[in-house]
Motif scaffolding. Structure first.
Motif, PDB file in Angstrom:
ATOM      1  N   UNK A  76       0.814  -1.215   0.000  1.00 49.58           N
ATOM      2  CA  UNK A  76       0.000   0.000   0.000  1.00 49.58           C
ATOM      3  C   UNK A  76       0.847   1.264   0.000  1.00 49.58           C
ATOM      4  N   UNK A  77       2.161   1.120   0.167  1.00 52.72           N
ATOM      5  CA  UNK A  77       3.070   2.258   0.082  1.00 52.72           C
ATOM      6  C   UNK A  77       3.671   2.396  -1.311  1.00 52.72           C
ATOM      7  N   UNK A  78       3.394   1.414  -2.154  1.00 51.46           N
ATOM      8  CA  UNK A  78       3.946   1.430  -3.506  1.00 51.46           C
ATOM      9  C   UNK A  78       3.012   2.195  -4.440  1.00 51.46           C
ATOM     10  N   UNK A  79       3.566   2.857  -5.426  1.00 47.82           N
ATOM     11  CA  UNK A  79       2.753   3.650  -6.357  1.00 47.82           C
ATOM     12  C   UNK A  79       1.729   2.808  -7.092  1.00 47.82           C
ATOM     13  N   UNK A  80       2.035   1.528  -7.283  1.00 43.28           N
ATOM     14  CA  UNK A  80       1.088   0.640  -7.967  1.00 43.28           C
ATOM     15  C   UNK A  80      -0.261   0.633  -7.252  1.00 43.28           C
ATOM     16  N   UNK A  81      -0.220   0.599  -5.921  1.00 38.66           N
ATOM     17  CA  UNK A  81      -1.471   0.575  -5.160  1.00 38.66           C
ATOM     18  C   UNK A  81      -2.296   1.819  -5.442  1.00 38.66           C
ATOM     19  N   UNK A  82      -1.682   2.968  -5.395  1.00 37.47           N
ATOM     20  CA  UNK A  82      -2.414   4.218  -5.562  1.00 37.47           C
ATOM     21  C   UNK A  82      -2.897   4.401  -6.993  1.00 37.47           C
ATOM     22  N   UNK A  83      -2.196   3.829  -7.946  1.00 38.56           N
ATOM     23  CA  UNK A  83      -2.620   3.923  -9.334  1.00 38.56           C
ATOM     24  C   UNK A  83      -3.757   2.951  -9.660  1.00 38.56           C
ATOM     25  N   UNK A  84      -3.898   1.894  -8.845  1.00 37.47           N
ATOM     26  CA  UNK A  84      -4.819   0.817  -9.211  1.00 37.47           C
ATOM     27  C   UNK A  84      -5.813   0.442  -8.119  1.00 37.47           C
ATOM     28  N   UNK A  85      -5.857   1.205  -7.040  1.00 37.91           N
ATOM     29  CA  UNK A  85      -6.640   0.771  -5.879  1.00 37.91           C
ATOM     30  C   UNK A  85      -8.144   0.677  -6.142  1.00 37.91           C
ATOM     31  N   UNK A  86      -8.674   1.398  -7.116  1.00 40.92           N
ATOM     32  CA  UNK A  86     -10.116   1.367  -7.390  1.00 40.92           C
ATOM     33  C   UNK A  86     -10.489   0.297  -8.411  1.00 40.92           C
ATOM     34  N   UNK A  87      -9.487  -0.455  -8.910  1.00 38.28           N
ATOM     35  CA  UNK A  87      -9.733  -1.464  -9.939  1.00 38.28           C
ATOM     36  C   UNK A  87      -9.563  -2.868  -9.375  1.00 38.28           C
ATOM     37  N   UNK A  88     -10.293  -3.816  -9.966  1.00 40.22           N
ATOM     38  CA  UNK A  88     -10.166  -5.215  -9.571  1.00 40.22           C
ATOM     39  C   UNK A  88      -8.737  -5.697  -9.794  1.00 40.22           C
ATOM     40  N   UNK A  89      -8.190  -6.377  -8.804  1.00 43.58           N
ATOM     41  CA  UNK A  89      -6.814  -6.870  -8.877  1.00 43.58           C
ATOM     42  C   UNK A  89      -6.798  -8.379  -8.671  1.00 43.58           C
ATOM     43  N   UNK A  90      -6.071  -9.067  -9.525  1.00 42.81           N
ATOM     44  CA  UNK A  90      -5.952 -10.514  -9.374  1.00 42.81           C
ATOM     45  C   UNK A  90      -4.862 -10.840  -8.357  1.00 42.81           C
ATOM     46  N   UNK A  91      -4.920 -12.048  -7.834  1.00 45.42           N
ATOM     47  CA  UNK A  91      -3.881 -12.508  -6.914  1.00 45.42           C
ATOM     48  C   UNK A  91      -2.514 -12.477  -7.599  1.00 45.42           C
ATOM     49  N   UNK A  92      -2.498 -12.855  -8.875  1.00 45.85           N
ATOM     50  CA  UNK A  92      -1.236 -12.861  -9.620  1.00 45.85           C
ATOM     51  C   UNK A  92      -0.660 -11.452  -9.700  1.00 45.85           C
ATOM     52  N   UNK A  93      -1.513 -10.462  -9.981  1.00 45.37           N
ATOM     53  CA  UNK A  93      -1.044  -9.077 -10.066  1.00 45.37           C
ATOM     54  C   UNK A  93      -0.382  -8.648  -8.767  1.00 45.37           C
ATOM     55  N   UNK A  94      -1.059  -8.915  -7.650  1.00 47.49           N
ATOM     56  CA  UNK A  94      -0.544  -8.467  -6.356  1.00 47.49           C
ATOM     57  C   UNK A  94       0.688  -9.251  -5.936  1.00 47.49           C
ATOM     58  N   UNK A  95       0.742 -10.529  -6.267  1.00 54.19           N
ATOM     59  CA  UNK A  95       1.944 -11.301  -5.957  1.00 54.19           C
ATOM     60  C   UNK A  95       3.137 -10.758  -6.722  1.00 54.19           C
ATOM     61  N   UNK A  96       2.915 -10.347  -7.965  1.00 54.15           N
ATOM     62  CA  UNK A  96       4.016  -9.757  -8.746  1.00 54.15           C
ATOM     63  C   UNK A  96       4.507  -8.465  -8.101  1.00 54.15           C
ATOM     64  N   UNK A  97       3.571  -7.658  -7.606  1.00 57.23           N
ATOM     65  CA  UNK A  97       3.948  -6.398  -6.955  1.00 57.23           C
ATOM     66  C   UNK A  97       4.729  -6.683  -5.681  1.00 57.23           C
ATOM     67  N   UNK A  98       4.211  -7.559  -4.835  1.00 57.59           N
ATOM     68  CA  UNK A  98       4.862  -7.857  -3.554  1.00 57.59           C
ATOM     69  C   UNK A  98       6.245  -8.469  -3.782  1.00 57.59           C
ATOM     70  N   UNK A  99       6.348  -9.319  -4.790  1.00 56.06           N
ATOM     71  CA  UNK A  99       7.647  -9.949  -5.081  1.00 56.06           C
ATOM     72  C   UNK A  99       8.689  -8.936  -5.523  1.00 56.06           C
ATOM     73  N   UNK A 100       8.241  -7.807  -6.060  1.00 56.88           N
ATOM     74  CA  UNK A 100       9.178  -6.793  -6.556  1.00 56.88           C
ATOM     75  C   UNK A 100       9.561  -5.758  -5.501  1.00 56.88           C
ATOM     76  N   UNK A 101       8.922  -5.802  -4.343  1.00 56.47           N
ATOM     77  CA  UNK A 101       9.138  -4.764  -3.341  1.00 56.47           C
ATOM     78  C   UNK A 101      10.477  -4.926  -2.632  1.00 56.47           C
TER      79      UNK A 101
END
Length: 447
Positions: A144-169
């Motif tokens: 939730x501190x990553x820009x991805x969250x703020x750019x996409x928080x109102x849109x449906x997110x798949x588990x795969x999408x979020x796992x990719x984000x978390x893996x890159x943090x």
């Protein structure tokens, strides 16, 4: 003041009018002063347009007070009521932690088990244990501190999408070396539950918590529908409430995805702490506090009472839910619009229920306690007090001013929800101070 004072840890977590309902009281309880006082307090908040939301207070498992003020849907002119559902944000994490402990009791996983077998692409997974995730000790930055969250928080997110984000943090520290609140931890725990049970997170909640406790108004949220008695949230702009664009709760699975009512949350926390969901051994592990964090739960201290619970924020929603075991009292506040800290609302309501009355003190009396007090054991350990009219203020590290509440008999208290309250008791001449916080007691002399 060295490391004794744990000052005002703010849980501003991304996942943290007119009276509408007459107060609901247990049939055996007559009208009392605290109900009248709470009613008056909430009515004034509504008139000042600084708070909308619901309150529920239970004693011995029975509701002794509930109320709702404001609107769940301003555009539709729908007033909130005691059954209005609010997004409860990070209180969701307690539900997730309970499911993890049930999985441990089922023999599915172990607390000290590393997570690399579940998340092979996750950096340092072989170092991170389930206990680290529960205790916010993984070192994984919150997504939730990553820009991805703020750019996409109102849109449906798949588990795969979020796992990719978390893996890159980035990693903030080595696993176990520190504690830092991170929503990534609880998204991973929810995903882990789905993997080991081959079932959806919401189904596991329903089977293991919601159905056994008979929670009528608790579930994983989707798009808000006022015809389901679900609340929208608002923020204040130029003295008016404005609708807050809602987060799509797919992005908050396990960390902030639930809706509930204050009365359901009171049932949940009381049932949890009294062993109806997990074993006493699991509760003991869950409530072991390390660097202010338990495993999915926090210990609170307010008005000389201690309890366990959680708080959270998402969009314009805020909530606090705490169970005080010694009193067998649960108090939950859920708000969909507030321009004042919910901690202040919580404190005032609990104070009214406990019948605690602040004692008036004059400016002249306060003046005798102003100054620098030095520990008898450590000359570097100092307490500094300044004066603001008839209020004594603890001046910490020459930058933080904490007004103290006077309870009489030369005793001033710094109330804190997320750390032990601090009691300062002075001698009659103001030359000596007894400092009490939790198990610590120190004697200080005026400089």
């Amino acid at each position: 003041m060295n490391n004794k004072i744990l000052i005002l840890v703010t849980l501003a977590l991304v996942f943290s009018c007119k009276e509408n309902d007459k107060p609901q009281k247990a049939e055996t309880q007559s009208i009392n002063n605290y109900a009248v006082e709470i009613d008056s307090f909430l009515t004034n908040l509504a008139k000042d347009q600084v708070f909308m939301g619901s309150v529920s207070l239970s004693k011995n498992g029975e509701v002794v007070y509930s109320n709702a003020i404001g609107y769940s849907d301003l555009e539709g002119e729908i007033k909130a009521n005691k059954n209005t559902k609010y997004r409860i944000a990070s209180i969701t994490k307690v539900f997730t932690a309970v499911l993890i402990f049930k999985a441990i009791e089922d023999g599915k996983i172990q607390l000290d088990q590393t997570i690399d077998s579940f998340f092979p692409t996750l950096l340092d997974g072989y170092k991170i244990t389930i206990a680290h995730l529960l205790h916010h000790q993984s070192g994984i930055m919150s997504y939730t501190k990553d820009q991805y969250f703020w750019d996409n928080r109102t849109q449906n997110q798949s588990t795969k999408d979020l796992m990719n984000v978390i893996s890159s943090l980035d990693r903030n520290f080595e696993p176990g070396e520190n504690t830092e609140y991170s929503n990534s931890n609880y998204f991973l725990l929810a995903q882990l539950l789905e993997l080991i049970y081959d079932d959806r997170y919401e189904n596991l909640l329903e089977k293991n918590i919601i159905k056994p406790l008979g929670l009528q108004d608790t579930y994983v949220g989707k798009t808000t529908h006022s015809d389901h008695n679900e609340s929208f949230s608002y923020t204040s702009e130029n003295g008016e409430w404005k609708l807050f664009p809602e987060t799509h709760l797919s992005i908050a699975k396990g960390s902030g995805s639930l809706l509930s009512t204050p009365s359901d949350l009171n049932i949940f926390f009381r049932s949890l702490m009294n062993g109806q969901l997990i074993s006493s051994a699991s509760i003991e592990k869950m409530t072991t506090i390390i660097r202010n964090h338990g495993m999915g739960i926090f210990r609170y201290h307010i008005h000389d009472q201690s309890g366990y619970g959680h708080g959270g924020n998402i969009d314009g929603f805020t909530a606090n839910s705490i169970y005080f075991m010694d009193l067998d009292v649960a108090l939950t506040i859920s708000s969909n619009a507030s321009s004042m800290p919910i901690e202040e609302v919580y404190s005032e309501i609990l104070k009214a229920y406990l019948g605690k009355q602040e004692v008036t003190i004059s400016e002249e009396e306060v003046a005798q306690f102003v100054g620098v007090y030095i520990s008898e054991n450590d000359p570097e350990d100092q307490c500094v007090f300044i004066q603001d009219n008839n209020v004594l203020v603890n001046f910490i590290k020459n930058e933080f001013k904490a007004p103290l509440v006077y309870w009489g008999n030369n005793r001033f208290v710094l109330e804190q929800l997320y750390a032990e309250s601090i009691s300062f008791t002075f001698s009659d001449d103001g030359n000596q101070l007894i400092f009490d916080q939790g198990d610590y007691r120190g004697v200080y002399k005026k400089e």
